[in-house]
Design a protein around this motif. Sequence first.
Motif, PDB file in Angstrom:
ATOM      1  N   UNK A 241       0.837  -1.205   0.000  1.00  0.00           N
ATOM      2  CA  UNK A 241       0.000   0.000   0.000  1.00  0.00           C
ATOM      3  C   UNK A 241       0.871   1.255   0.000  1.00  0.00           C
ATOM      4  N   UNK A 242       0.367   2.346  -0.568  1.00  0.00           N
ATOM      5  CA  UNK A 242       1.225   3.524  -0.797  1.00  0.00           C
ATOM      6  C   UNK A 242       1.550   4.347   0.436  1.00  0.00           C
ATOM      7  N   UNK A 243       0.672   4.341   1.425  1.00  0.00           N
ATOM      8  CA  UNK A 243       0.877   5.211   2.591  1.00  0.00           C
ATOM      9  C   UNK A 243       0.843   4.423   3.889  1.00  0.00           C
ATOM     10  N   UNK A 244       1.441   3.251   3.894  1.00  0.00           N
ATOM     11  CA  UNK A 244       1.269   2.371   5.050  1.00  0.00           C
ATOM     12  C   UNK A 244      -0.177   1.928   5.042  1.00  0.00           C
ATOM     13  N   UNK A 245      -0.964   2.466   5.952  1.00  0.00           N
ATOM     14  CA  UNK A 245      -2.413   2.273   5.841  1.00  0.00           C
ATOM     15  C   UNK A 245      -3.156   3.572   6.147  1.00  0.00           C
ATOM     16  N   UNK A 246      -2.445   4.681   6.018  1.00  0.00           N
ATOM     17  CA  UNK A 246      -3.020   5.991   6.308  1.00  0.00           C
ATOM     18  C   UNK A 246      -3.505   6.676   5.037  1.00  0.00           C
ATOM     19  N   UNK A 247      -4.247   7.772   5.175  1.00  0.00           N
ATOM     20  CA  UNK A 247      -4.649   8.536   3.998  1.00  0.00           C
ATOM     21  C   UNK A 247      -3.471   9.332   3.446  1.00  0.00           C
ATOM     22  N   UNK A 248      -3.571   9.820   2.219  1.00  0.00           N
ATOM     23  CA  UNK A 248      -2.541  10.729   1.728  1.00  0.00           C
ATOM     24  C   UNK A 248      -2.455  11.966   2.622  1.00  0.00           C
ATOM     25  N   UNK A 249      -1.286  12.550   2.693  1.00  0.00           N
ATOM     26  CA  UNK A 249      -1.090  13.708   3.558  1.00  0.00           C
ATOM     27  C   UNK A 249      -2.056  14.834   3.186  1.00  0.00           C
ATOM     28  N   UNK A 250      -2.740  15.348   4.205  1.00  0.00           N
ATOM     29  CA  UNK A 250      -3.681  16.438   4.004  1.00  0.00           C
ATOM     30  C   UNK A 250      -5.102  15.996   3.745  1.00  0.00           C
ATOM     31  N   UNK A 251      -5.357  14.673   3.736  1.00  0.00           N
ATOM     32  CA  UNK A 251      -6.689  14.183   3.383  1.00  0.00           C
ATOM     33  C   UNK A 251      -7.257  13.254   4.454  1.00  0.00           C
ATOM     34  N   UNK A 252      -6.998  13.586   5.707  1.00  0.00           N
ATOM     35  CA  UNK A 252      -7.551  12.811   6.816  1.00  0.00           C
ATOM     36  C   UNK A 252      -8.698  13.610   7.437  1.00  0.00           C
ATOM     37  N   UNK A 253      -9.885  13.058   7.398  1.00  0.00           N
ATOM     38  CA  UNK A 253     -11.059  13.787   7.872  1.00  0.00           C
ATOM     39  C   UNK A 253     -11.739  13.112   9.056  1.00  0.00           C
ATOM     40  N   UNK A 254     -10.949  12.444   9.852  1.00  0.00           N
ATOM     41  CA  UNK A 254     -11.486  11.845  11.073  1.00  0.00           C
ATOM     42  C   UNK A 254     -11.486  12.879  12.193  1.00  0.00           C
ATOM     43  N   UNK A 255     -12.240  12.604  13.256  1.00  0.00           N
ATOM     44  CA  UNK A 255     -12.242  13.516  14.402  1.00  0.00           C
ATOM     45  C   UNK A 255     -10.884  13.573  15.089  1.00  0.00           C
TER      46      UNK A 255
END
Length: 991
Positions: A241-255
């Motif tokens: 996977x491209x980002x480990x398992x995180x979203x691309x930088x700047x695109x995390x919309x969790x609380x």
Amino acid sequence: MATLVYTQFVFLLLFQSSVWGFPVRQTPQESPTCGYKSCHATKPGMLNVHLVPHTHDDVGWLKTVDQYFYGDRNDIQHAGVQYILDSVVDQLLKNPDRRFIYVETAFFYRWWKRQTDDMQNTVKQLVNEGRLEFVNGGWCMSDEATTHYSAVVDQMTMGLRFLNDTFGHCGRPRVAWHIDPFGHAREHASMFAQMGYDGFFFGRLDYQDRSRRMAAREQEMLWRASESLTPPMADLFTGILPNGYNPPEGFCWDQSCDDPPIRDDPDLEDYNVDDVVTRFLSIAHTQALVYKTNHIIMTMGSDFQYENANLWYKNLDKLIHYVNQQQSNGSKVNVLYSTPSCYLQELHRTNLTWPLKGDDFFPYADSAHDFWTGYFTSRPALKRYERISNSYLQTCNQLEVLGGPISRKGPFGAGDSETMKKAMAVAQHHDAVSGTEKQHVANDYARRLANGWAHCQVLVSNTLSSLSGSSAPRVYCEHLNISVCPLTETSKKFSVNVYNPLARPVSWPVRLPVNGTAYSISDANGKAVDSQVVPVSQATAAVRRGRGYAVNELLFQVQAPPLGYSTYSVSLLQNGAPSPQASPLPRAPKAVQNKFLRVTFDPETGLLSSLSNLETQQTVKLSQNFYWYNASDGKNSESIQMSGAYIFRPNTSTPFIISKTAKIETLQNSVVQEVRQWFSPWVSQVVRLYTDSRALELEWTVGPVPIGDDLGKEVISRLDSSINSSGVFYTDSNGREMLQRRKDYRPTWNLRQSEPIAGNYYPINSRAYIKDDKDQLTVVTDRSQGGGSIQDGSLEIMLHRRLLYDDVRGVGEPLNETSDIYPEGLVVRGRLLLSLSPPATAADTHRPLAQEVVLQPLITFTDGELHPNTRLEFSGLQAVLPPAVHLLTVSQWDQDSVLLRLEHQYQASESKEHSQPVSVNLQKLFSTLDVLGVSEMNLSANQWKDEMTRLDWKAESGEKPLPKREGDPSMWEVNLKPMEIRTFLLRVRQR
């Protein structure tokens, strides 16, 4: 006879299709919209970006399993899995385009049991439509370095069975998903392939490997995960996977995130749609440069995210809308909600060839001085408890089958195996047996295992009572390794029941704490058994700390039949002072030997000096000693990285010797010869050779590790031999196939070695060896440990770690274990078994030896005289199975059926004698069960074998998949090829 065969055939069809708990056969009329059929359409000629909403929910880590589920102790970490599932289901219902994947069945099972019928029906509809998809589907996401394959198979079976029972065909995951484990084992890939998965995705790999793969666009490959199994049986498409398992930088919309939401009102001053679209397109195009197709995947989620799923989905809806809107302006990017299986399907449709990989992904480093090789040994006491619990669970499963209904509800009450199964399944998590959890979570894993033991003990007692005809209460002594057992310490007459979970007879040494000086022992046939009484060592007396008061140990050898027990009667003959010949001599012997091995010692140092195999006339020089590496405290010019639960980073490449000499006591009698060595107040060892053993035992005791110098220590046992190993050694992969390791080398890229010790450490799950043309020295371990061969002819095993700093990988506390009994630091005891053989025949020794350590006999006791009608010996098999065959699983599936796994335990070409196909007749297997029907399943028992179809993948080598094997000539006759595991559901009747 023809009528009988026809009746059985009709019965088999009914057995396969209609019994609750079994996979339901798909009929031609069924057309589920789940799985590959539920995928959104992609656009040819465009870059298709597959957004995968997901949460990664650790089954224990910083908080316990219960705390994570309920959202308790948010002062440690804000996380509540029940709220995640509540919120996701609510949001999926609001837009049929949305997708979500869920992984950890341990959590989903718990949530599901608390839902109303209406909610359960709603969720079933979401699953049937492919809007909620399960991936991986095991009880947990297991660790890959420190888990034994048998326990992994069990936990995957448990999770997948629940999904199958609950959701049928649409609940079956098609993709394996190990986004967080810290390195990846070849055997795991082999198991996943045999479980029917079409592909496998993970997040972590060595930073140098990733860099090379990105440049070569080889982040997706075909993993050939076995050298023995015929392709494509163990072939698995694997993607990084491209980002480990995180979203691309700047695109995390969790609380839990700080990235700004999409603000799409053009009348507002902070309107940012254009900026979001531009940044996203740039990220997508950049990512596409390092992947091979016009499809890329983005994980939109992370640890315990989606507790308020509305935040994620509202912004993802907008992202998809506004990015795709740019297609009218000539953009060639298409964004869609997707799942790993939908992404996999698109890769398959490209019909490309893929690079082939044959090794594994160990060790893992995330930068030059940060090798995640410490956790191979972290929490060694927990690792041993998990391993012995696995052995006990297999015994519990077997006796549940052999005992029938009375095992679960018998004279000693209601027992069950389910509690232990769940505890063991949770213990496979990549922050459980790995040793990378907080201390209070490690305590919780151990508590769960102890609770499982208690439930199984009732079941075992019921079965042994039924089989033996004796209602005498059974006593379990769980601290025999430190000579604690109240019954044997005080009783004048007792019996010892030895249950053997292997499918072949075993001979096993028994050491019981006693206070008498002479005993008579008779076996199941009334024959006298040779026994000896020796004094408890000073090291053992010190380590048990008042938990037992035996001054002696009673030693004798027991024989136990396959899948059965044998009972030994013990009577006290004499109290008082031990005989003079039982006392140890305060000097090193020149040699100890039996008919198989000879071991010599240096009279000046008291250390080992050579090992000889008397059968083959081999001798190697061999010394052994204990050392420690000073753990880095981060005050280093090269890197601030510290050793911790995950990371092994010594501050020097030269370990410190604990002592160049050992204080010695020697005991020699007709049962055992042992040399007791003391290296320091916190390190001791017993070198032990039993009369009939082909292996030399090194029983080590380490701790409390001193930290008065304010330095953490990583303690090793090192064997230095005359073997010319040429920088090569071998380790097992999860207890199965052996892999070659070469110093400062990786098979798939040119390694720039920056940590000469930690970068050459590998997981040793059950054994490792070094060899040259003439000699092979094998070390069998009693738990998962880390080790390496830093110098030619040398093999070192890390035994214990005590560290004073956190390694900044999230756990937030140093690995500095103490307990109520050991407040000044944990003491750990374990065993290494050494064998010396010619390389051509070494497997004939080390494979059965490792198997005996993994599945060791269960010893129980009854007090007093045995009833005259007691059945003293029993075997659950009609005959001993061939040496190549291992009975991997015998477990109750439902009231009238049993899950059976048969395994060929040798690799191809490993043994001239045993690496041959072998057959077993199922009707002639059990002594107490009639097998009425049989049907074959895949490895995880969630698909019928004849219905298991997997996507075919082409390797760049141009080879074509070989045709599938033909079925056995008889449904009762099972043929096994090297390394093959075959899984069956048996319809049985108690005799």
